[in-house]
Design an enzyme around this catalytic site. Structure first.
Site, PDB file in Angstrom:
ATOM      1  N   GLU A  64      -5.279   2.304   9.886  1.00 30.98           N
ATOM      2  CA  GLU A  64      -5.870   1.135   9.240  1.00 30.98           C
ATOM      3  C   GLU A  64      -5.165   1.017   7.906  1.00 30.98           C
ATOM      4  O   GLU A  64      -5.332   1.867   7.030  1.00 30.98           O
ATOM      5  CB  GLU A  64      -7.382   1.325   9.088  1.00 30.98           C
ATOM      6  CG  GLU A  64      -8.104   0.066   8.665  1.00 30.98           C
ATOM      7  CD  GLU A  64      -8.248  -0.027   7.169  1.00 30.98           C
ATOM      8  OE1 GLU A  64      -7.420  -0.749   6.554  1.00 30.98           O
ATOM      9  OE2 GLU A  64      -9.139   0.617   6.618  1.00 30.98           O
ATOM     10  N   LYS A  76      -6.226  16.413   7.207  1.00 32.60           N
ATOM     11  CA  LYS A  76      -5.410  16.501   6.001  1.00 32.60           C
ATOM     12  C   LYS A  76      -6.233  15.886   4.878  1.00 32.60           C
ATOM     13  O   LYS A  76      -6.452  14.688   4.819  1.00 32.60           O
ATOM     14  CB  LYS A  76      -4.101  15.741   6.198  1.00 32.60           C
ATOM     15  CG  LYS A  76      -3.328  15.395   4.942  1.00 32.60           C
ATOM     16  CD  LYS A  76      -2.647  16.584   4.310  1.00 32.60           C
ATOM     17  CE  LYS A  76      -1.632  16.142   3.255  1.00 32.60           C
ATOM     18  NZ  LYS A  76      -2.215  15.289   2.181  1.00 32.60           N
ATOM     19  N   CYS A 116     -11.121  -1.825   1.867  1.00 32.48           N
ATOM     20  CA  CYS A 116     -10.112  -2.439   2.725  1.00 32.48           C
ATOM     21  C   CYS A 116     -10.539  -3.814   3.211  1.00 32.48           C
ATOM     22  O   CYS A 116      -9.702  -4.598   3.664  1.00 32.48           O
ATOM     23  CB  CYS A 116      -9.799  -1.524   3.908  1.00 32.48           C
ATOM     24  SG  CYS A 116     -11.252  -0.865   4.727  1.00 32.48           S
ATOM     25  N   GLY A 176      -5.251   4.193   4.960  1.00 30.47           N
ATOM     26  CA  GLY A 176      -4.502   4.284   3.715  1.00 30.47           C
ATOM     27  C   GLY A 176      -3.569   3.115   3.526  1.00 30.47           C
ATOM     28  O   GLY A 176      -3.773   2.027   4.088  1.00 30.47           O
TER      29      GLY A 176
END
Length: 508
Positions: A267, A186, A304, A243
């Protein structure tokens, strides 16, 4: 001959070897340069891609490790053949500098080749053999062999902040393909053109190596129903996601609510605390502060592993650390963020600290449009532990200093942390006893522990763990970076008393 410097997106989905247009389209929102129209994904397209992946699995799941290694290397070669065009459109779409995109492309091709080497070595198979003991009493033991086998089609969600390394042909895709699992991606709306050109590279590798068409599909854009349809499709066996906590948790819940639940390897986010111990702060507090500012603002703080929390004792040495960090942050110019929505979310996250009696502003700025300027705040451990909002990730260049008084407050703060991707200790030799006290706590809180460094950036290697207890990730036993990540898409199967002709190639 392939033109490696020019790329104009056609805006279609790649479904089982065919470029398919949708009935409606969305327009990209690049940081600079022209925008393009891209087809909107639909649940029907998801169904087509998943059915093709399932059909491909009957072939691809039985391929040899050697043929999959050739395939992975071919993808890397095809990405490199489009290097200039990938850098150009990636930079236009995301606003990331060309050098960053070039480095990320190298990481992407490097991890594809690393997985090729890894599966050829065979360590991921965890092969075991209990030989038959027909004379054993009171009962004989049968011949039992074990090997890891691919689980089936995998859904992968492209990440906003890594258009290459965590997206179309990124780590999740590479690990799944290496394991023998077809992939349905996606694409992320922040960089659809980059996703398309990388999908073209994967399709070229499919053609070159003779892999089944359904081994890879890319579905662009789409509303929330596209992601929901993908994680709930009965033919999808696992999901890889990088995300937001909110979005990832919603998809995780959908996976758990399926008639047949599947693992969701998400994550989701982390504030990656740093603990500055007293002797280290005395010796080099200002230098650590300057280094923290650089790590905090790298890539506009859109990592992140961005170290958003610094824990340091009250006192003049701690003051020097804070002052040095603030001074370095003042010199950082406005940086373009990946999307307008991310920039808006950064401003909203920063506003959580405004006007609070338990938070002291050290450096405050006003960002506008798609740009971000750094911010720095300070609080005390009791306030931090009392209000979970202070410990929520702000995706961008914002830092929070927690001023503690003594080892007991350091320990209490560490114990009160949520799950993290990383935790860092800055220490000198005289801090060893306090560091030893912290280690058992931090081991329970984070997937990667560092000493005297900064966590921004993740090495792609055999020993790397990029994951941690929730909410850092949804599966504390997994990593999304490094060769260990292949285990997410394998499952153990035992074979009892099977003749050699029926055993998998990797056992025969």
């Amino acid at each position: 001959m392939l033109d490696t410097s020019v790329f104009t997106p056609h805006g279609k989905h790649l479904i089982a070897g065919e470029w398919v247009a949708g009935e409606t389209s969305f327009t990209s929102d690049p940081a600079h340069g022209p925008s393009h129209a891209f087809s909107v994904g639909t649940p029907d397209l998801v169904d087509c891609a998943c059915r093709a992946a399932e059909e491909a699995f009957w072939t691809y799941g039985q391929t040899t490790r050697e043929s999959r290694a050739v395939f992975l290397r071919a993808i890397a070669d095809e990405i490199e053949a489009r290097a200039e065009a990938i850098t150009e459109i990636g930079s236009r779409e995301t606003g990331l500098p060309e050098a960053r995109l070039q480095g990320e492309r190298g990481r992407t091709t490097g991890q594809l080749r690393l997985f090729a080497e890894h599966i050829l070595e065979g360590g991921h198979l965890d092969r075991r053999h209990d030989v038959a003991l027909p004379e054993r009493q009171p009962l004989p033991r049968p011949d039992i062999r074990l090997v890891m086998r691919p689980i089936g089609p995998v859904a992968v969600f492209g990440a906003s902040n890594f258009p290459l390394a965590f997206s179309t042909a990124g780590g999740d895709t590479a690990a799944a393909l290496a394991a023998g699992c077809p992939v349905v991606v996606k694409g992320h709306g922040a960089h659809p053109g980059t996703a398309e050109i990388v999908a073209e590279a994967i399709l070229a590798a499919i053609r070159k190596t003779g892999m089944p068409d359904g081994v890879f599909s890319l579905i662009q854009g789409g509303r929330r129903d596209v992601g929901q349809a993908l994680v709930q499709h009965p033919l999808i066996a696992a999901v890889g996601f990088t995300g937001s906590l909110k979005g990832g948790r919603a998809l995780f819940d959908l996976c758990a609510q399926r008639e047949v639940p599947i693992p969701f390897f998400g994550e989701l986010g982390s504030v990656n605390p740093m603990f500055l111990l007293p002797e280290a702060v005395k010796a080099r507090g200002a230098a650590i502060g300057t280094g923290w500012a650089a790590s905090l603002t790298m890539g506009a703080g859109q990592f992140c592993t961005n170290p958003g929390i610094a824990v340091v004792e009250i006192g003049p040495e701690g003051d020097a650390f804070v002052a040095a960090a603030a001074e370095a942050l003042r010199g950082v110019p406005a940086q373009c963020m990946l999307t307008r929505d991310i920039a808006q979310a950064y401003r909203k996250g920063r506003s959580r600290f405004d006007g609070r009696p338990d938070v002291r502003p050290v450096l405050t700025t006003d960002s506008d449009g798609r740009n971000a300027l750094p911010n720095l705040f300070e609080t005390d451990p009791a306030s931090y532990l009392r209000d979970p909002a202070l410990g929520e990730e702000v995706f961008g260049p914002l830092g929070l200093v927690v001023r503690v008084s003594g080892a007991d407050e350091v320990d209490a703060l560490a114990r009160g942390l949520e799950g993290q991707l990383t935790a860092t200790i800055h220490m000198d030799e005289g801090d060893t006893a306090l560091a030893q006290r912290l280690m058992p706590v931090l081991e329970r809180k984070a997937g990667r522990l560092l000493v005297n460094g900064f966590p921004t950036g993740v090495e792609v290697s055999h020993a790397m763990v990029h994951g941690g207890p929730y909410p850092a990730s949804t599966n504390f036993g997994a990593t999304s970076v490094g060769t260990l990540s292949i285990r997410r898409f394998l499952r153990p199967v035992s074979y009892q008393n099977l003749p050699p002709a029926l055993l998998p190639r990797d056992l025969a």
